[in-house]
Design a protein around this motif. Structure first.
Motif, PDB file in Angstrom:
ATOM      1  N   CYS A 234      25.064   3.452 -91.287  1.00 24.38           N
ATOM      2  CA  CYS A 234      26.136   4.039 -90.478  1.00 24.38           C
ATOM      3  C   CYS A 234      27.192   4.638 -91.410  1.00 24.38           C
ATOM      4  O   CYS A 234      27.418   4.122 -92.500  1.00 24.38           O
ATOM      5  CB  CYS A 234      26.754   2.925 -89.623  1.00 24.38           C
ATOM      6  N   PHE A 236      30.308   4.466 -90.941  1.00 23.33           N
ATOM      7  CA  PHE A 236      31.517   3.647 -90.900  1.00 23.33           C
ATOM      8  C   PHE A 236      31.259   2.270 -91.533  1.00 23.33           C
ATOM      9  O   PHE A 236      30.173   1.999 -92.027  1.00 23.33           O
ATOM     10  CB  PHE A 236      32.020   3.511 -89.459  1.00 23.33           C
ATOM     11  N   ARG A 237      32.280   1.412 -91.495  1.00 23.44           N
ATOM     12  CA  ARG A 237      32.124   0.057 -92.048  1.00 23.44           C
ATOM     13  C   ARG A 237      33.076  -0.893 -91.329  1.00 23.44           C
ATOM     14  O   ARG A 237      34.009  -1.449 -91.944  1.00 23.44           O
ATOM     15  CB  ARG A 237      32.370   0.051 -93.557  1.00 23.44           C
ATOM     16  N   TYR A 240      33.894  -6.083 -88.265  1.00 24.30           N
ATOM     17  CA  TYR A 240      33.157  -7.053 -87.447  1.00 24.30           C
ATOM     18  C   TYR A 240      31.644  -6.803 -87.480  1.00 24.30           C
ATOM     19  O   TYR A 240      30.888  -7.435 -86.737  1.00 24.30           O
ATOM     20  CB  TYR A 240      33.669  -7.036 -85.986  1.00 24.30           C
ATOM     21  N   ASN A 317      29.239   6.814 -81.744  1.00 20.56           N
ATOM     22  CA  ASN A 317      30.627   6.849 -82.211  1.00 20.56           C
ATOM     23  C   ASN A 317      31.329   8.040 -81.572  1.00 20.56           C
ATOM     24  O   ASN A 317      30.835   9.164 -81.625  1.00 20.56           O
ATOM     25  CB  ASN A 317      30.660   6.919 -83.735  1.00 20.56           C
TER      26      ASN A 317
HETATM   27  S1  SF4 Z   1      30.162  -1.388 -85.624  1.00 19.64           S
HETATM   28 FE1  SF4 Z   1      31.079   0.198 -86.958  1.00 19.64          FE
HETATM   29  S2  SF4 Z   1      29.977   0.036 -88.908  1.00 19.64           S
HETATM   30 FE2  SF4 Z   1      28.802  -1.115 -87.388  1.00 19.64          FE
HETATM   31  S3  SF4 Z   1      27.281   0.320 -86.636  1.00 19.64           S
HETATM   32 FE3  SF4 Z   1      29.031   0.464 -85.229  1.00 19.64          FE
HETATM   33  S4  SF4 Z   1      30.358   2.091 -86.056  1.00 19.64           S
HETATM   34 FE4  SF4 Z   1      28.889   1.515 -87.660  1.00 19.64          FE
END
Ligand code: SF4
Ligand code: B12
Length: 509
Positions: A234, A236-237, A240, A317
């Motif tokens: 992904c 992002f990071r 949680y 997202n």
């Molecule tokens: S929770 Fe955040 S880091 Fe984990 S998969 Fe979803 S967008 Fe990506």
């Protein structure tokens, strides 16, 4: 000794109000693909539904209330032992992604050892690799610390050759001490087209069909479905999520948190495999499916062109619904929404998560910027285009204030007023393997001997938070009832009562 491997998706243990969704978890299927490619004999067992020789009454419909208050769903312990024993396996691999299911994964490990101490028990998955100490103390010989396609093959080969099992990217014990065997460069796959195909043909589709035709749970009648992933990782990071630690500990994880995609042609080859198996609906299970728009558009157009339905997405997202407008100003990408609707996405869950930009920035990588994306407008547009968009919010982060929680509840209300059918309020769970877990342990929000059975979304797991756990629970229950349409609340409560356990003897621990 020639290796013969059994890969097990353990029985489930769920809260009485939860819906099991047997769907052939992809992890064991990729591992089986890798073993087959290496010429090693392998079977897959989805212990939540059993083999085609098992009646669903003794597996998926066999729901036993345990002393921890959770319902165990799946094959009996005796039957799992029988399958392991009759199959003559010398390697048993256990998949463990879900922390609340830890007990089930360890049960399979113990059963395998009960059949023979000589069976090599290997565990992997997001949860197993985050709790290596517990798994190694619970009957597991080797924990896989990253993606397992290379590792399971190497372990099987080493077993055959009588060599040591200290494969890079695994965790074992030496004289009672947990030892990590570091990854080497190139140990993990960056080009996903090199991965083996998941062996969907090894899934007990007859069992799944039996559940579907009985109109059970979340499976639709006579509509065979299967999971597919077009990417891993992904951009992002979020704190949680396991991705946060995979990115923080890049060396240990092999960089598997980073977004990697399969080519469109590879994805279409996989779709063809599924079609040949009679699958009509595909669940895209990517962590961040919509990241590369042109790629996604091409995939969806081709998949629907083949007459396949797209059932759901796991990871969306909201930022991907933005595009550059006049003067570079971000605006909602209406065409993208329209394309998703025409590809069959009649429902997409919108992970708004919080009204507080501070919380989003601190815990969710700022993956949504309220100044750039008007989520109320997004919901209105999606509804007009024909996409139903339930909303997910998270309340109760360790340092979140009551004002911030109330602002999220208020935004939830505005989103429901704008046309979202409902808004769920989740309390963040510090899942092992996530940064939130590290924060929770370090700052005393979680005891180090925490109970994995208690990791569910019904009650706050963290203590000593800025807003007390009791108050968070109160706000969650009040907020949920207050913002959601009365009819929805009534139906959900009725369903909860309907699903609640009515008979059966609790297991004696
Ligand atoms: S929770 Fe955040 S880091 Fe984990 S998969 Fe979803 S967008 Fe990506
Ligand atoms: C698909 C998915 C689902 C699906 C299906 C899950 C299923 N039946 O398996 C659905 C939609 C049902 C689902 C539901 C939920 N999910 Co979910 N889900 C996922 C997701 C996105 C992908 C899992 C997957 O298939 N990965 C692809 C395969 C290829 O990877 P893998 O299983 O990890 O396997 C690889 C390695 O780990 C390793 N490996 C795995 N097993 C083994 C075994 C051996 C022997 C070896 C050597 C190696 C090995 O090798 C494999 C190949 O490389 C993960 C996130 C993720 N990226 O893992 C979240 C994830 C598992 N889900 C999560 C959560 C929280 C949930 C829900 C609670 C959400 C909710 N609020 O309702 C529910 C709970 C469901 C339940 N039954 O308990 C969390 C679990 C966190 C935790 N520690 O408990 C995760 C990690 C997401 C996150 N952001 O944190 N989920």
């Amino acid at each position: 000794m020639e290796p013969k491997v059994l890969l097990v998706y353990p029985p489930n243990q769920l809260m009485p109000v939860e819906l099991p969704r047997p769907d052939g978890s992809l992890g064991p299927l990729y591992l089986a693909g890798a073993l087959e490619r290496a010429g090693i004999e392998v079977d897959v067992l989805d212990a939540s539904v059993g083999t085609p020789d098992d009646s669903l009454e003794t597996t998926f419909n066999n729901r036993v209330l345990q002393s921890n208050g959770l319902i165990r769903i799946g094959m009996t312990a005796e039957r799992i032992s029988e399958v392991i024993s009759n199959g003559g396996y010398n390697v048993v691999g256990v998949n463990s992604n879900f922390t609340p299911q830890t007990k089930m994964a360890l049960e399979v490990a113990r059963l395998a050892k009960g059949v023979s101490e000589d069976i090599l028990v290997v565990a992997g998955g997001v949860n197993a690799r985050a709790l290596p100490g517990r798994f190694l103390a619970g009957g597991v010989d080797v924990v896989c610390a990253t993606e397992g396609e290379r590792i399971i093959v190497e372990l099987a080969r080493r077993l055959e050759e009588g060599r040591n099992l200290e494969v890079s990217g695994t965790i074992t014990t030496k004289r009672g001490i947990v030892v990590r065997h570091p990854l080497r460069a190139g140990d993990t796959v960056t080009n996903l087209d090199e991965l083996p195909f998941p062996t969907w043909q090894k899934l007990p589709f007859e069992q799944y069909d039996g559940i579907a035709s009985a109109g059970r749970d979340s499976l639709k009648q006579n509509e065979r479905s299967a999971s597919l992933m077009t990417s891993r990782g992904c951009p992002f990071r979020c704190a949680y999520c396991h991705i946060s630690m995979e990115k923080q500990n890049e060396k240990e994880s092999g960089g598997i948190g980073a977004l990697r995609t399969k080519s469109v042609s590879r994805v279409m080859e996989e779709v063809k495999c599924l079609k040949a198996l009679g699958v009509k609906k595909i669940y895209f299970e990517d962590d961040s499916l919509l990241a590369h728009k042109s790629r996604v558009k091409e995939i969806f157009t081709k998949v629907t062109g083949m007459g396949m339905k797209i059932a759901d997405v796991n990871g969306v997202n909201l930022t991907h619904f933005l595009k550059g407008g006049p003067g570079g100003k971000p605006m909602i990408d209406v065409e993208y929404l329209e394309l998703l609707a025409s590809a069959g996405f009649d429902q997409i869950v919108f992970p708004v998560e919080s009204a507080s930009q501070r919380i989003l920035n601190k815990y969710a990588t700022g993956k949504l910027n309220h100044a750039k994306l008007d989520v109320v407008e997004l919901v209105k547009l999606a509804v007009r285009i024909g996409i139903t968009c339930p909303v997910n919010m998270m309340i109760g982060f360790p340092d979140e204030t009551e004002e911030e929680i109330l602002s999220s509840i208020e935004l939830g209300r505005r989103l429901v007023d704008a046309g979202a059918p409902y808004c769920s309020l989740y309390v963040p769970i510090p899942f092992p393997g996530s940064q939130l877990h590290e924060i929770a342990l370090h700052d005393g929000y979680l005891a180090s001997n925490f109970d994995t059975d208690a990791f569910n979304w019904r009650k706050p797991t963290m203590r000593d938070t800025t807003v007390s756990p009791e108050r968070i629970e109160e706000l969650q229950q009040w907020g949920w009832r207050d913002i959601n349409p009365k009819e929805y609340v009534r139906k959900r409560l009725e369903m909860d009562i309907g699903r609640r356990w009515k008979s059966g003897e609790p297991e004696v621990a």
